[in-house]
Design a protein around this motif. Structure first.
Motif, PDB file in Angstrom:
ATOM      1  N   HIS A   1      -0.240   6.029 -10.580  1.00 39.53           N
ATOM      2  CA  HIS A   1      -1.089   5.022  -9.260  1.00 39.53           C
ATOM      3  C   HIS A   1      -0.010   6.312  -8.056  1.00 39.53           C
ATOM      4  CE1 HIS A   1      -4.080   3.653 -11.264  1.00 39.53           C
ATOM      5  NE2 HIS A   1      -3.315   3.303 -11.806  1.00 39.53           N
ATOM      6  N   GLY A   2       1.538   6.276  -8.342  1.00 38.48           N
ATOM      7  CA  GLY A   2       2.467   6.909  -7.354  1.00 38.48           C
ATOM      8  C   GLY A   2       2.976   5.649  -6.285  1.00 38.48           C
ATOM      9  N   TYR A   3       2.566   5.783  -5.049  1.00 40.17           N
ATOM     10  CA  TYR A   3       3.578   4.856  -4.044  1.00 40.17           C
ATOM     11  C   TYR A   3       2.214   3.970  -3.852  1.00 40.17           C
ATOM     12  CZ  TYR A   3       5.076   8.725  -2.706  1.00 40.17           C
ATOM     13  OH  TYR A   3       6.137  10.400  -2.896  1.00 40.17           O
ATOM     14  N   LYS A   4       1.178   3.293  -4.291  1.00 32.74           N
ATOM     15  CA  LYS A   4       0.256   2.266  -4.240  1.00 32.74           C
ATOM     16  C   LYS A   4       1.310   1.359  -5.085  1.00 32.74           C
ATOM     17  CE  LYS A   4      -3.775   0.122  -5.457  1.00 32.74           C
ATOM     18  NZ  LYS A   4      -5.189   0.609  -5.720  1.00 32.74           N
ATOM     19  N   VAL A   5       1.856   1.817  -6.598  1.00 28.31           N
ATOM     20  CA  VAL A   5       2.318   0.757  -7.966  1.00 28.31           C
ATOM     21  C   VAL A   5       3.637   0.382  -7.075  1.00 28.31           C
ATOM     22  CG1 VAL A   5       3.225   0.818 -10.033  1.00 28.31           C
ATOM     23  CG2 VAL A   5       1.302   1.647  -9.485  1.00 28.31           C
ATOM     24  N   LEU A   6       4.368   1.445  -6.898  1.00 30.71           N
ATOM     25  CA  LEU A   6       5.781   1.342  -6.360  1.00 30.71           C
ATOM     26  C   LEU A   6       5.610   0.001  -5.241  1.00 30.71           C
ATOM     27  CD1 LEU A   6       8.874   1.543  -6.020  1.00 30.71           C
ATOM     28  CD2 LEU A   6       8.178   3.960  -3.876  1.00 30.71           C
ATOM     29  N   ALA A   7       5.002   0.309  -3.616  1.00 33.36           N
ATOM     30  CA  ALA A   7       4.664  -1.228  -3.461  1.00 33.36           C
ATOM     31  C   ALA A   7       4.144  -2.139  -3.403  1.00 33.36           C
ATOM     32  CB  ALA A   7       3.261  -0.473  -2.158  1.00 33.36           C
ATOM     33  N   LEU A   8       2.973  -2.164  -5.015  1.00 31.32           N
ATOM     34  CA  LEU A   8       2.976  -3.217  -5.778  1.00 31.32           C
ATOM     35  C   LEU A   8       4.592  -3.413  -5.867  1.00 31.32           C
ATOM     36  CD1 LEU A   8       0.658  -5.355  -6.176  1.00 31.32           C
ATOM     37  CD2 LEU A   8       0.058  -3.236  -8.023  1.00 31.32           C
ATOM     38  N   GLY A   9       5.013  -3.374  -6.707  1.00 27.75           N
ATOM     39  CA  GLY A   9       6.153  -3.771  -7.978  1.00 27.75           C
ATOM     40  C   GLY A   9       7.243  -4.649  -6.710  1.00 27.75           C
ATOM     41  N   VAL A  10       7.625  -3.366  -5.457  1.00 23.75           N
ATOM     42  CA  VAL A  10       7.675  -4.417  -4.637  1.00 23.75           C
ATOM     43  C   VAL A  10       8.276  -5.223  -3.831  1.00 23.75           C
ATOM     44  CG1 VAL A  10       9.585  -3.529  -2.242  1.00 23.75           C
ATOM     45  CG2 VAL A  10       9.144  -1.987  -4.239  1.00 23.75           C
ATOM     46  N   ALA A  11       6.500  -5.594  -3.847  1.00 23.48           N
ATOM     47  CA  ALA A  11       5.797  -7.060  -2.908  1.00 23.48           C
ATOM     48  C   ALA A  11       5.698  -8.130  -4.006  1.00 23.48           C
ATOM     49  CB  ALA A  11       4.635  -6.698  -2.465  1.00 23.48           C
ATOM     50  N   CYS A  12       5.711  -7.680  -5.460  1.00 26.50           N
ATOM     51  CA  CYS A  12       5.409  -8.732  -6.316  1.00 26.50           C
ATOM     52  C   CYS A  12       6.670  -9.644  -7.035  1.00 26.50           C
ATOM     53  CB  CYS A  12       4.334  -8.233  -7.470  1.00 26.50           C
ATOM     54  SG  CYS A  12       4.014  -9.534  -8.769  1.00 26.50           S
ATOM     55  N   PRO A  13       7.221 -10.441  -6.672  1.00 26.99           N
ATOM     56  CA  PRO A  13       8.698 -10.648  -6.687  1.00 26.99           C
ATOM     57  C   PRO A  13       8.788 -10.850  -8.163  1.00 26.99           C
ATOM     58  CG  PRO A  13       7.259 -12.855  -5.477  1.00 26.99           C
ATOM     59  CD  PRO A  13       6.335 -11.386  -5.650  1.00 26.99           C
ATOM     60  N   VAL A  14       7.802 -11.053  -9.642  1.00 26.57           N
ATOM     61  CA  VAL A  14       7.992 -10.935 -10.647  1.00 26.57           C
ATOM     62  C   VAL A  14       8.054  -9.721 -11.111  1.00 26.57           C
ATOM     63  CG1 VAL A  14       7.074 -13.291 -11.250  1.00 26.57           C
ATOM     64  CG2 VAL A  14       5.563 -11.345 -11.154  1.00 26.57           C
ATOM     65  N   THR A  15       8.346  -9.044 -10.839  1.00 29.83           N
ATOM     66  CA  THR A  15       8.183  -7.292 -10.963  1.00 29.83           C
ATOM     67  C   THR A  15       9.553  -7.227 -10.445  1.00 29.83           C
ATOM     68  OG1 THR A  15       7.496  -6.247  -8.947  1.00 29.83           O
ATOM     69  CG2 THR A  15       5.360  -7.025 -11.314  1.00 29.83           C
ATOM     70  N   PRO A  16      10.544  -5.852 -11.311  1.00 27.18           N
ATOM     71  CA  PRO A  16      11.896  -5.788 -11.701  1.00 27.18           C
ATOM     72  C   PRO A  16      11.663  -4.013 -10.300  1.00 27.18           C
ATOM     73  CG  PRO A  16      10.517  -4.761 -13.258  1.00 27.18           C
ATOM     74  CD  PRO A  16       9.650  -5.424 -12.632  1.00 27.18           C
ATOM     75  N   SER A  17      11.749  -4.957  -8.680  1.00 24.51           N
ATOM     76  CA  SER A  17      12.003  -3.852  -7.673  1.00 24.51           C
ATOM     77  C   SER A  17      12.568  -3.244  -7.732  1.00 24.51           C
ATOM     78  CB  SER A  17      12.098  -4.802  -6.671  1.00 24.51           C
ATOM     79  OG  SER A  17      12.538  -5.419  -6.080  1.00 24.51           O
ATOM     80  N   ASP A  18      13.886  -3.338  -8.376  1.00 20.83           N
ATOM     81  CA  ASP A  18      15.272  -2.332  -8.533  1.00 20.83           C
ATOM     82  C   ASP A  18      14.414  -1.296  -9.414  1.00 20.83           C
ATOM     83  OD1 ASP A  18      16.345  -4.089  -6.272  1.00 20.83           O
ATOM     84  OD2 ASP A  18      17.872  -4.732  -7.463  1.00 20.83           O
ATOM     85  N   PHE A  19      14.821  -1.622 -10.280  1.00 22.08           N
ATOM     86  CA  PHE A  19      13.487  -0.852 -11.260  1.00 22.08           C
ATOM     87  C   PHE A  19      12.587   0.030 -11.142  1.00 22.08           C
ATOM     88  CE2 PHE A  19      16.089  -3.850 -14.845  1.00 22.08           C
ATOM     89  CZ  PHE A  19      16.604  -2.745 -14.783  1.00 22.08           C
ATOM     90  N   MET A  20      12.363  -0.175 -10.449  1.00 20.72           N
ATOM     91  CA  MET A  20      11.386   0.001  -9.582  1.00 20.72           C
ATOM     92  C   MET A  20      11.140   1.611  -9.161  1.00 20.72           C
ATOM     93  SD  MET A  20       7.760  -0.885 -11.077  1.00 20.72           S
ATOM     94  CE  MET A  20       7.503   0.137 -10.637  1.00 20.72           C
ATOM     95  N   THR A  21      12.417   1.705  -7.706  1.00 19.54           N
ATOM     96  CA  THR A  21      13.026   2.386  -7.443  1.00 19.54           C
ATOM     97  C   THR A  21      13.510   3.847  -8.563  1.00 19.54           C
ATOM     98  OG1 THR A  21      13.063   0.622  -5.557  1.00 19.54           O
ATOM     99  CG2 THR A  21      14.429   3.076  -5.628  1.00 19.54           C
ATOM    100  N   ILE A  22      14.040   3.398  -8.942  1.00 20.06           N
ATOM    101  CA  ILE A  22      14.803   3.753 -10.637  1.00 20.06           C
ATOM    102  C   ILE A  22      14.512   4.989 -10.468  1.00 20.06           C
ATOM    103  CG2 ILE A  22      16.574   4.184 -11.848  1.00 20.06           C
ATOM    104  CD1 ILE A  22      18.448   2.157 -11.800  1.00 20.06           C
ATOM    105  N   LEU A  23      12.888   4.136 -11.484  1.00 17.05           N
ATOM    106  CA  LEU A  23      11.521   4.615 -12.182  1.00 17.05           C
ATOM    107  C   LEU A  23      10.324   5.938 -11.399  1.00 17.05           C
ATOM    108  CD1 LEU A  23       9.770   1.827 -14.070  1.00 17.05           C
ATOM    109  CD2 LEU A  23      11.886   3.792 -14.492  1.00 17.05           C
ATOM    110  N   ALA A  24      10.693   5.295  -9.580  1.00 13.99           N
ATOM    111  CA  ALA A  24      10.861   6.807  -8.181  1.00 13.99           C
ATOM    112  C   ALA A  24      10.875   7.736  -8.638  1.00 13.99           C
ATOM    113  CB  ALA A  24      10.512   5.977  -7.500  1.00 13.99           C
ATOM    114  N   ALA A  25      12.069   7.524  -8.582  1.00 11.27           N
ATOM    115  CA  ALA A  25      13.094   8.925  -8.108  1.00 11.27           C
ATOM    116  C   ALA A  25      12.871   9.715  -9.718  1.00 11.27           C
ATOM    117  CB  ALA A  25      14.461   8.444  -8.441  1.00 11.27           C
TER     118      ALA A  25
END
Length: 210
Positions: free
Chosen positions: A124-148
């Motif tokens: 799902h690409g950037y859509k899931v990245l945005a959701l992962g960052v916006a959702c307080p219970v998801t690890p947003s820092d890790f989502m950025t690492i995974l995106a890279a």
């Protein structure tokens, strides 16, 4: 890094912060005193805030803590911009870790542990990245690492992080500043945060199950 070592490093980090704040006289609930100190050292205080809220990624400390603290010290609006600045810097560092170091620094266990998130993000690409960052219970820092790690574009990734995190950062800022506001105001902001968290979490789970 072993769990015990992570805990020790985190404790050391917090002790350093406490000692610095104590030496500056900022360990107080007297906002007039805080404002007086900030007025005497405006550039230094803002630099330290951005520095600490960026270095936090090495100790697995959520950005939310610094966002709320920043709004209490600098006010909701300036605290918001300083938090966003540190967020962009910290997530750029995380992206660099993911894109350049990958398995050498993160280890095989990291990829195995986040296998499901990598699969969802790849699909799902950037859509899931945005959701992962916006959702307080998801690890947003890790989502950025995974995106890279899956080679999502840097500029688009950071822009996505910025846009997705801005609303919640703004709300958290007012929640922190709410200590000087009425109880009704604090309750209202808290309810909005809970509702946003609930719906983003539901959407996140729905995408993961699809």
């Amino acid at each position: 890094m072993k769990k015990r070592n992570k805990i020790i490093m985190t404790l050391i980090f917090w002790i350093i912060i406490v000692l610095i704040l104590y030496s500056m006289g900022l360990l107080t609930t007297d906002f007039n005193k805080i404002n007086l100190i900030i007025g005497d050292n405006p550039i230094k205080m803002r630099f330290l805030f951005v520095l600490f809220s960026t270095v936090r990624i090495a100790f697995f400390i959520p950005q939310t803590i610094f966002t709320i603290g920043g709004s209490m010290v600098f006010g909701p609006y300036e605290g918001f911009f300083l938090s966003i600045l540190s967020l962009v810097i910290s997530h750029s560092i995380l992206y660099a870790i993911g894109i350049f170091f990958e398995k050498q620094l993160l280890g095989e266990g990291f990829f195995e542990k986040n296998k499901e998130n990598i699969t969802v993000l790849s699909k799902h690409g950037y859509k899931v990245l945005a959701l992962g960052v916006a959702c307080p219970v998801t690890p947003s820092d890790f989502m950025t690492i995974l995106a890279a790690c899956i080679k999502l574009n840097y500029k688009k990734s950071i822009l996505t992080v910025l846009i997705a995190s801005a609303p919640m950062t703004f709300l958290y800022g007012f929640l922190g500043n709410g200590f000087k506001e009425t109880a009704i105001f604090r309750i209202f902001v808290a309810i909005v945060i809970v509702l946003v968290s609930y719906y983003t979490f539901r959407i996140w789970n729905k995408i993961k199950k699809s």
